[in-house]
Scaffold this motif. Structure first.
Motif, PDB file in Angstrom:
ATOM      1  N   HIS A 180     -15.555 -34.149  -9.881  1.00  0.00           N
ATOM      2  CA  HIS A 180     -14.852 -33.343  -9.342  1.00  0.00           C
ATOM      3  C   HIS A 180     -15.046 -31.926  -9.491  1.00  0.00           C
ATOM      4  N   ASP A 181     -15.523 -31.540 -10.463  1.00  0.00           N
ATOM      5  CA  ASP A 181     -15.907 -30.168 -10.779  1.00  0.00           C
ATOM      6  C   ASP A 181     -17.033 -29.845  -9.994  1.00  0.00           C
ATOM      7  N   LEU A 182     -18.067 -30.774  -9.934  1.00  0.00           N
ATOM      8  CA  LEU A 182     -19.170 -30.325  -9.033  1.00  0.00           C
ATOM      9  C   LEU A 182     -19.032 -30.174  -7.401  1.00  0.00           C
ATOM     10  N   ALA A 183     -17.818 -31.285  -7.181  1.00  0.00           N
ATOM     11  CA  ALA A 183     -17.608 -31.161  -5.683  1.00  0.00           C
ATOM     12  C   ALA A 183     -16.826 -29.824  -5.186  1.00  0.00           C
ATOM     13  N   VAL A 184     -15.864 -29.498  -6.202  1.00  0.00           N
ATOM     14  CA  VAL A 184     -15.017 -28.273  -5.862  1.00  0.00           C
ATOM     15  C   VAL A 184     -16.263 -26.925  -5.974  1.00  0.00           C
ATOM     16  N   LEU A 185     -16.993 -27.032  -6.775  1.00  0.00           N
ATOM     17  CA  LEU A 185     -17.908 -25.877  -6.787  1.00  0.00           C
ATOM     18  C   LEU A 185     -18.675 -25.638  -5.782  1.00  0.00           C
ATOM     19  N   SER A 186     -19.445 -26.845  -5.318  1.00  0.00           N
ATOM     20  CA  SER A 186     -20.250 -26.989  -4.416  1.00  0.00           C
ATOM     21  C   SER A 186     -19.683 -26.602  -2.988  1.00  0.00           C
ATOM     22  N   LYS A 187     -18.386 -26.842  -2.697  1.00  0.00           N
ATOM     23  CA  LYS A 187     -17.641 -26.583  -1.575  1.00  0.00           C
ATOM     24  C   LYS A 187     -17.379 -24.889  -1.529  1.00  0.00           C
ATOM     25  N   ARG A 188     -17.527 -24.337  -2.920  1.00  0.00           N
ATOM     26  CA  ARG A 188     -17.244 -22.892  -2.755  1.00  0.00           C
ATOM     27  C   ARG A 188     -18.597 -22.382  -2.595  1.00  0.00           C
ATOM     28  N   GLY A 189     -19.548 -22.974  -2.583  1.00  0.00           N
ATOM     29  CA  GLY A 189     -21.063 -22.191  -2.213  1.00  0.00           C
ATOM     30  C   GLY A 189     -21.775 -22.106  -3.518  1.00  0.00           C
ATOM     31  N   VAL A 190     -21.290 -22.766  -4.652  1.00  0.00           N
ATOM     32  CA  VAL A 190     -22.047 -22.524  -6.117  1.00  0.00           C
ATOM     33  C   VAL A 190     -23.160 -23.239  -5.913  1.00  0.00           C
ATOM     34  N   ASN A 191     -24.408 -22.747  -6.347  1.00  0.00           N
ATOM     35  CA  ASN A 191     -25.738 -23.471  -6.204  1.00  0.00           C
ATOM     36  C   ASN A 191     -26.453 -23.558  -7.417  1.00  0.00           C
ATOM     37  N   MET A 192     -25.649 -22.993  -8.562  1.00  0.00           N
ATOM     38  CA  MET A 192     -26.663 -22.982  -9.813  1.00  0.00           C
ATOM     39  C   MET A 192     -25.736 -23.167 -11.049  1.00  0.00           C
ATOM     40  N   LEU A 193     -25.879 -23.935 -11.734  1.00  0.00           N
ATOM     41  CA  LEU A 193     -24.998 -24.037 -13.167  1.00  0.00           C
ATOM     42  C   LEU A 193     -25.725 -23.638 -14.499  1.00  0.00           C
ATOM     43  N   ARG A 194     -25.215 -23.001 -15.143  1.00  0.00           N
ATOM     44  CA  ARG A 194     -26.089 -22.578 -16.474  1.00  0.00           C
ATOM     45  C   ARG A 194     -25.254 -23.342 -17.427  1.00  0.00           C
ATOM     46  N   GLY A 239      -8.425 -21.068 -22.581  1.00  0.00           N
ATOM     47  CA  GLY A 239      -7.779 -20.427 -21.430  1.00  0.00           C
ATOM     48  C   GLY A 239      -8.287 -18.903 -21.335  1.00  0.00           C
ATOM     49  N   TRP A 240      -9.171 -18.182 -22.107  1.00  0.00           N
ATOM     50  CA  TRP A 240      -9.212 -16.764 -22.286  1.00  0.00           C
ATOM     51  C   TRP A 240      -9.822 -16.431 -21.043  1.00  0.00           C
ATOM     52  N   ASN A 241     -11.159 -17.046 -20.633  1.00  0.00           N
ATOM     53  CA  ASN A 241     -11.901 -16.699 -19.578  1.00  0.00           C
ATOM     54  C   ASN A 241     -12.063 -17.820 -18.708  1.00  0.00           C
ATOM     55  N   SER A 242     -11.365 -18.949 -18.540  1.00  0.00           N
ATOM     56  CA  SER A 242     -11.490 -20.025 -17.985  1.00  0.00           C
ATOM     57  C   SER A 242     -11.169 -19.719 -16.335  1.00  0.00           C
ATOM     58  N   VAL A 243     -11.961 -20.467 -15.500  1.00  0.00           N
ATOM     59  CA  VAL A 243     -11.413 -20.399 -14.084  1.00  0.00           C
ATOM     60  C   VAL A 243     -11.289 -21.848 -13.910  1.00  0.00           C
ATOM     61  N   TYR A 244     -10.005 -22.248 -13.350  1.00  0.00           N
ATOM     62  CA  TYR A 244      -9.207 -23.474 -13.189  1.00  0.00           C
ATOM     63  C   TYR A 244      -9.724 -24.185 -11.730  1.00  0.00           C
ATOM     64  N   ASP A 245      -9.557 -25.189 -11.247  1.00  0.00           N
ATOM     65  CA  ASP A 245      -9.869 -25.736  -9.872  1.00  0.00           C
ATOM     66  C   ASP A 245      -8.554 -25.426  -9.126  1.00  0.00           C
ATOM     67  N   ASP A 246      -7.506 -24.863  -9.571  1.00  0.00           N
ATOM     68  CA  ASP A 246      -6.373 -24.247  -8.782  1.00  0.00           C
ATOM     69  C   ASP A 246      -6.290 -22.643  -8.651  1.00  0.00           C
ATOM     70  N   ASP A 247      -7.337 -22.205  -9.345  1.00  0.00           N
ATOM     71  CA  ASP A 247      -7.395 -20.607  -9.209  1.00  0.00           C
ATOM     72  C   ASP A 247      -7.900 -20.446  -7.973  1.00  0.00           C
ATOM     73  N   ASP A 248      -7.202 -20.703  -6.674  1.00  0.00           N
ATOM     74  CA  ASP A 248      -7.577 -20.430  -5.406  1.00  0.00           C
ATOM     75  C   ASP A 248      -8.362 -19.174  -5.120  1.00  0.00           C
ATOM     76  N   GLU A 249      -7.156 -17.979  -5.275  1.00  0.00           N
ATOM     77  CA  GLU A 249      -7.859 -16.574  -5.036  1.00  0.00           C
ATOM     78  C   GLU A 249      -9.139 -16.399  -5.653  1.00  0.00           C
TER      79      GLU A 249
END
Length: 432
Positions: free
Chosen positions: A52-66, A406-416
């Motif tokens: 699920h995480d990979l699918a969301v990130l891919s749709k957002r144009g992410v092409n590399m994971l560290r 939760g300090w620096n986390s970006v969640y799948d519903d952080d749409d903005e």
């Protein structure tokens, strides 16, 4: 086995990255949890979440994971604020189930048109880190620095300078250096020389790996001798990786925050083919998370511009590509979200979004001139959320175990926020 198509590997051409004969610009995310989440079973394995995480990130144009390929266990039993289960249970001994989690994760990346930067060690103790190597060799306990106390919900603990002195022995103590390097090279050989149990591809032949990273944020005492000690370790370690795998990029994992001389020392090895930098406005004293005005976020943005401009210039001088491998900011921490409420996923992200927007726009501008190769935000939590009450259990958000969930986390519903990442992805694709 057929010879791999080397054109599919990400490679360096001057200050640019290329793949398949085309410009390759990094729109990345930090996902240090990958190996453990990729396990088939156990307390951390969650392959459904990963997909699920990979699918969301891919749709957002992410092409590399560290990601991380290095966790170390202690001879003194379970340690505070560290990842478990660990990959290396003792020097030279591995948990095959954890390794198989890394295999599975890497095998998923081509399905989402992604690559990975794979870190082979960590300066910090949340994964065990190089302090654990010192602990193994000397049979002494690690003097942990100040970390998040998950039950009391405060930062507490030991002396930072004592921790630095202890950890720096990994590459600065001549009496243990050879033993530490022997252990580390054994780990490099185990990872770089591994054959993926899922797809049968040798890691060194896998185009899904963009780069090998020596260490997450290597540090040392800021002296000329310290610089040379660290350079020698970088050069020797990178040379060893290159001898096993001459085709993948190699980066050092540095923050590159100590000026031009440090940057050029950290990157002058001919075996380092990709430069690294990180930018942390809160940690470095630029940002005041409790200030509801825009004063400190504006100041942070101005310092970010200065920082990336400097790093791009130094990388250009050395004819090497550079990636901003970490940038991040916590949620708003004032008003009804003051104090601990600032870690709540419901807290607004006003300043974070301003900062993220400024970062991706500036990196895209520099990339247009061939002066930057991309950036990766810290860090993606996806579907994970912080616990509802104090607990010492690892929550696998975007925040490592030594930090408040939760300090620096970006969640799948952080749409903005994710819209900003999408904008970056679109800018990247336009340049390509």
């Amino acid at each position: 086995m057929l010879e791999p198509n080397r054109s599919q590997f990400v490679s360096a051409s001057g200050t640019r990255l290329v793949r398949d004969g085309q410009l390759y610009l990094v729109s990345g995310a930090n996902y240090w949890q990958a190996m453990n989440l990729g396990m088939a079973a156990g307390p951390s394995g969650d392959r459904e979440r990963v997909l699920h995480d990979l699918a969301v990130l891919s749709k957002r144009g992410v092409n590399m994971l560290r990601i991380l390929a290095a966790t170390e266990g202690s001879q003194f039993g379970t340690q505070p604020d560290r990842m478990y289960p660990v990959l290396m249970t003792a020097p030279g001994h591995y948990d095959e189930d954890v390794f198989a989690g890394l295999d599975w994760f890497l095998a998923q990346l081509p399905k989402f048109n992604m690559t990975a930067t794979v870190s082979l060690s960590n300066y910090w103790t949340w994964s065990g880190g190089i302090a654990q190597y010192v602990s193994w060799i000397t049979d002494t306990k690690i003097p942990y620095p100040k970390q998040w106390d998950h039950l009391r919900q405060v930062f507490a603990g030991g002396n930072y300078e004592v921790f630095l002195d202890y950890t720096n022995r990994f590459y600065a103590d001549a009496s243990i250096y050879d033993t530490a390097q022997q252990m580390f090279k054994s780990h490099i050989r185990a990872v770089v020389g591994r054959r993926n149990s899922v797809n049968g591809i040798d890691y060194r032949d896998d185009p899904a790996i963009m780069a090998w990273e020596l260490m997450n944020e290597p540090q040392i005492i800021a002296s000329s001798n310290g610089q040379e000690q660290l350079f020698q370790w970088i050069d020797e370690s990178a040379s060893f990786i290159s001898s096993l795998d001459p085709h993948h990029l190699i980066t050092n994992g540095a923050e590159s925050k100590n000026g031009e001389q440090w940057f050029k020392t950290m990157h002058r090895s001919r075996h380092i083919t990709l430069a690294s930098c990180h930018f942390w406005p809160l940690n470095w004293g630029y940002y005041n998370s409790t200030d509801p005005t825009n004063a400190s976020v504006d100041y942070s943005i101005s310092k970010m511009h200065e920082f990336v401009n400097d790093n791009s210039r130094w990388a250009r001088d050395m004819a090497i590509p550079v990636v901003l491998f970490e940038y991040g900011m916590m949620r708003d921490n004032w008003g009804e979200y003051a104090g601990l409420a600032g870690y709540d996923p419901q807290a607004p992200v006003t300043h974070r979004n301003m900062f993220y927007t400024a970062v991706v726009k500036r990196i895209a501008e520099l990339a247009h001139s061939g002066l930057f190769a991309g950036a990766a935000f810290w860090a993606y939590a996806g579907t994970a959320r912080p616990p509802s009450k104090p607990t010492t259990e690892i929550t696998w958000t975007g925040d490592p175990p030594h930090e408040p969930p939760g300090w620096n986390s970006v969640y799948d519903d952080d749409d903005e926020t994710l819209d900003i990442i999408s904008m970056f992805g679109k800018l990247v694709r336009l340049l390509e």
